[in-house]
Design a protein around this motif. Structure first.
Motif, PDB file in Angstrom:
ATOM      1  N   LEU A  46       0.997  -1.917   0.218  1.00  0.00           N
ATOM      2  CA  LEU A  46       0.029  -0.092  -0.051  1.00  0.00           C
ATOM      3  C   LEU A  46       1.018   1.071  -0.219  1.00  0.00           C
ATOM      4  O   LEU A  46       0.546   2.210  -0.412  1.00  0.00           O
ATOM      5  N   PRO A  47       2.132   1.213   0.944  1.00  0.00           N
ATOM      6  CA  PRO A  47       2.411   2.811   1.633  1.00  0.00           C
ATOM      7  C   PRO A  47       3.666   2.237  -0.319  1.00  0.00           C
ATOM      8  O   PRO A  47       3.407   3.588  -0.979  1.00  0.00           O
ATOM      9  N   LEU A  59       2.445   2.116  -3.322  1.00  0.00           N
ATOM     10  CA  LEU A  59       1.733   1.955  -4.234  1.00  0.00           C
ATOM     11  C   LEU A  59       1.826   4.002  -4.666  1.00  0.00           C
ATOM     12  O   LEU A  59       1.393   3.799  -5.255  1.00  0.00           O
ATOM     13  N   ARG A  60       1.165   4.171  -3.629  1.00  0.00           N
ATOM     14  CA  ARG A  60       1.055   5.702  -2.880  1.00  0.00           C
ATOM     15  C   ARG A  60       2.595   6.174  -2.755  1.00  0.00           C
ATOM     16  O   ARG A  60       2.795   7.250  -3.793  1.00  0.00           O
ATOM     17  N   HIS A  96       8.937   4.587   1.132  1.00  0.00           N
ATOM     18  CA  HIS A  96       8.449   5.322   1.900  1.00  0.00           C
ATOM     19  C   HIS A  96       9.013   6.874   2.330  1.00  0.00           C
ATOM     20  O   HIS A  96       7.976   7.606   2.340  1.00  0.00           O
ATOM     21  N   HIS A 108       7.710   8.755  -0.993  1.00  0.00           N
ATOM     22  CA  HIS A 108       6.677   9.332  -0.656  1.00  0.00           C
ATOM     23  C   HIS A 108       6.939  10.616   0.213  1.00  0.00           C
ATOM     24  O   HIS A 108       6.365  11.455   0.452  1.00  0.00           O
TER      25      HIS A 108
END
Length: 156
Positions: free
Chosen positions: A63-64, A66-67, A150, A153
């Protein structure tokens, strides 16, 4: 300078292992609850718990990433590289422990043995998973790959 690098490496391994533990715990507990409630046998209980542990472990990385803007295919590759070894070790140690605790697999959801054997097994699995995560991160592998996204992002 060297002590600071060691501290950073230890902190990164602790973070990666805590992440691994979280995904494994969610999957293990959910799998065992489903299997126990459904009255499945020991092999099916372990199988669903392991499958769900991998699923949730990968999901928590996916999920992170993908973000951060990666495609699903790219993010899946990062999650597989980041988590496979750690989750495999966590699952092997945890399930190995549960198998040696007399009656743990046959304990019901209302039995304390059901819960403490899962929790203690995961706690015991933490040390070897931390060691492998530390080793991988020191070589730029494992969770070091996911942490790069990470950081990306977080900075954007």
């Amino acid at each position: 300078m060297h002590a600071h690098a060691e501290q950073d490496l230890n902190r990164a391994a602790l973070s990666a292992t805590t992440h691994c533990l979280t995904g494994c715990a969610i999957g293990e507990i959910l799998g065992m609850v489903i299997a126990t409630a459904a009255g499945w046998g020991n092999v099916a209980s372990i199988l669903i718990a392991v499958v769900l542990a991998f699923f949730f472990g990968y999901l928590l990385t996916l999920l992170p990433v993908l973000r951060a803007g990666l495609s699903l295919r790219q993010a899946t590759g990062v999650a597989l590289a980041a988590d496979t070894v750690s989750i495999a070790i966590m699952e092997a140690v945890d399930n190995g422990f549960i198998l040696v605790v007399p009656g743990a697999l046959n304990a019901g959801l209302g039995d304390a043995k059901f819960w403490w054997s899962i929790v203690l097994g995961l706690a015991i699995a933490f040390a070897p998973a931390w060691a492998v995560n530390r080793w991988l991160i020191a070589r730029g592998k494992g969770h070091a790959v996911a942490h790069a996204y990470h950081a990306y992002h977080m900075g954007n």
